[in-house]
Design an enzyme around this catalytic site. Sequence first.
Site, mmCIF file in Angstrom:
data_model
loop_
_atom_site.group_PDB
_atom_site.id
_atom_site.type_symbol
_atom_site.label_atom_id
_atom_site.label_comp_id
_atom_site.label_asym_id
_atom_site.label_seq_id
_atom_site.Cartn_x
_atom_site.Cartn_y
_atom_site.Cartn_z
ATOM 1 N N CYS A 253 0.847 -1.196 0.000
ATOM 2 C CA CYS A 253 0.000 0.000 0.000
ATOM 3 C C CYS A 253 0.883 1.246 0.000
ATOM 4 C CB CYS A 253 -0.899 0.002 1.237
ATOM 5 S SG CYS A 253 -2.023 1.419 1.260
ATOM 6 N N CYS B 81 -0.053 0.584 10.514
ATOM 7 C CA CYS B 81 -0.481 -0.530 9.659
ATOM 8 C C CYS B 81 0.705 -1.335 9.140
ATOM 9 C CB CYS B 81 -1.276 0.034 8.486
ATOM 10 S SG CYS B 81 -1.648 -1.189 7.222
HETATM 11 S S1 SF4 Z 1 -4.427 1.166 6.828
HETATM 12 FE FE1 SF4 Z 1 -2.747 0.134 5.743
HETATM 13 S S2 SF4 Z 1 -3.686 -0.758 3.898
HETATM 14 FE FE2 SF4 Z 1 -5.118 0.803 4.717
HETATM 15 S S3 SF4 Z 1 -4.582 2.710 3.626
HETATM 16 FE FE3 SF4 Z 1 -3.396 2.719 5.530
HETATM 17 S S4 SF4 Z 1 -1.413 1.776 4.949
HETATM 18 FE FE4 SF4 Z 1 -2.900 1.289 3.325
#
Ligand code: SF4
Length: 342
Positions: free
Chosen positions: A109, A116
């Site tokens: 991502c 995360c």
């Molecule tokens: S929570 Fe993780 S997967 Fe979701 S937008 Fe943020 S970095 Fe990306």
Amino acid sequence: MNSDTLLAVSASELAERIAALGEKRFRVAQILEHIYKHRVTDPALMSNLPAALREKLAGKFPAGEADRAVSEDGTTKLLLELADGAGIEMVLIPSLSRMTFCLSTQVGCPVGCRFCASGALGLERNLTAAEILAELFIGASLHGGWPDNIVFMGIGEGLLNPAGLFTALEFMTGSEYIGMSPRRITVSTSGIVPGIRRLAGLGREYNLAISLHAPDDATRAKIIPDKIRYPISEIMAAADFYRETAGRMVTLEYTLLDGVNDSVPAARALAVIALKHHCKVNLIGHNPSGTGFKRPPAAVIERFLHILELEKVQATLRLEKGGDSAAACGQLRLKSKVLRRK
Ligand code: SF4
């Protein structure tokens, strides 16, 4: 047929290919029925097709299961390996009466939210529509049917992959394909303003969940890096546009992080935003994932929820499921040694 897979091949494209093979048009309906009504994706198993056609249609399914983690609460997380060796995750989340699938939209991502695990690896590439559908088919095969709900809350920022996500949505909801109600599908975003407006432009009643995580830009900057973070005012203007266009109440996702965004003033400020923009709030008790953030104590979480309720905000609390296994977001993929990583 020169195609890797029949997944995400539209009816009109399939008709062209079938015609090019000198076959009758009714084969298109037969093939679509096999795939989207009976979940049979291997042409070799499409028994009412001539053997020669089955051979010509033979292709490779875009993903396979590489690892699995099952939690005590029944949440099952699958690590899937794609044809190029990349790894993604999908999760089956059962409740008493429903089955929800959580799907990924990208390999890694680009947003890089600091709490995360998925964001820690950065973006490798977008998923194709066929790969997103493959997640759904693999989950359905394990579950024994289509899920009741689909949430795009797995790895990736789906609204930064509109080509893959929007095409996959067409196949999930189109009546000649799976035919799910858009109301049973939730697209989650970290607040990609142009993407929210494009989603609204599809004219379908998808649920939209915006990961706000903070009531002001300064606090939000501690959680989401600058490179892909829009101002809250622009995000909420896009949320209003979505509600007015799609006719769906927008949900604000708010991951509670100990000492970061869990104060009484933060709860009050969030209530002001939610009421002004007619949003629901979904509080999430963070599942520690080795990124340095902690879940607030239970009393702090309860106090936060109580303030929202006092202000008459429609709010729910969800403690992240699967905390007893490698089932927190991105952890199975992080744990994996078998898959290629850049
Ligand atoms: S929570 Fe993780 S997967 Fe979701 S937008 Fe943020 S970095 Fe990306």
